[in-house]
Design a protein around this motif. Structure first.
Motif, short mmCIF file in Angstrom:
data_model
loop_
_atom_site.label_atom_id
_atom_site.label_comp_id
_atom_site.label_asym_id
_atom_site.label_seq_id
_atom_site.Cartn_x
_atom_site.Cartn_y
_atom_site.Cartn_z
N ASN A 17 0.96 -1.22 -0.27
CA ASN A 17 -0.38 0.28 -0.01
C ASN A 17 0.89 1.35 -0.17
O ASN A 17 0.82 2.68 0.98
N LYS A 18 2.06 1.09 -0.70
CA LYS A 18 2.76 2.56 -0.85
C LYS A 18 2.91 2.38 -2.21
O LYS A 18 3.31 1.48 -3.17
N THR A 19 3.33 3.68 -2.65
CA THR A 19 3.07 3.81 -4.20
C THR A 19 4.68 5.40 -4.62
O THR A 19 4.38 6.03 -3.36
N LYS A 20 5.30 5.24 -5.48
CA LYS A 20 6.15 6.79 -5.36
C LYS A 20 5.71 6.68 -7.08
O LYS A 20 5.78 5.85 -7.82
N TRP A 53 5.44 0.44 -7.35
CA TRP A 53 4.57 -0.02 -6.26
C TRP A 53 5.52 -0.86 -4.91
O TRP A 53 6.67 -1.19 -5.85
N GLU A 54 5.67 -0.61 -3.58
CA GLU A 54 6.31 -1.22 -2.79
C GLU A 54 5.83 -2.65 -2.88
O GLU A 54 4.84 -2.87 -2.41
N TRP A 69 11.10 -1.71 -5.08
CA TRP A 69 10.46 -1.42 -5.81
C TRP A 69 10.08 -1.69 -7.30
O TRP A 69 10.44 -1.67 -6.92
#
Length: 119
Positions: A17-20, A53-54, A69
């Protein structure tokens, strides 16, 4: 998703639930002197955006292995981009104010500083 160390492992990848997001833009344009020190500018180019996406990877026994990532290949875009605005040239030091858009639906304010090359 592609990339990272996941290419050599199985299919047990879990999204954290982590994105860059990364964006790169390249524009070319023209300037027109209105009156000293005010200039008008306009340009067009291309914008490239990529989402990462992580992900956690687990081995085939279900044990946690590592985190990396990865590129989300469904969310990479090349889009045309347009920008226009005004430049105030203060004897070689420039202040720029304008707006840019990708699809003429949403405009983003741009601010910048720079230096003019000698003519």
């Amino acid at each position: 998703v592609t990339g990272g160390q996941f290419e050599n492992w199985g299919n047990d990848w879990r999204f954290k639930n982590k994105t860059k997001n990364g964006v790169a833009e390249g524009l070319l344009g023209i300037t027109k002197k209105i009156t000293y020190p005010l200039w008008l500018y306009a340009g067009a180019g291309v914008s490239y955006s990529q989402t990462y996406w992580e992900m956690d990877i687990y081995d085939n026994l279900g044990d946690y292995y590592d985190t990396d990532w990865l590129k989300n290949t469904d969310e990479q875009n090349y889009t045309p981009i347009f920008e226009s605005g005004f430049i105030v040239d203060l004897k070689g030091f420039n202040i720029r104010v304008g707006a840019k858009t990708e699809k003429f639906e949403k405009f983003v304010l741009t601010l910048g500083m720079g230096f003019s090359l000698t003519r």
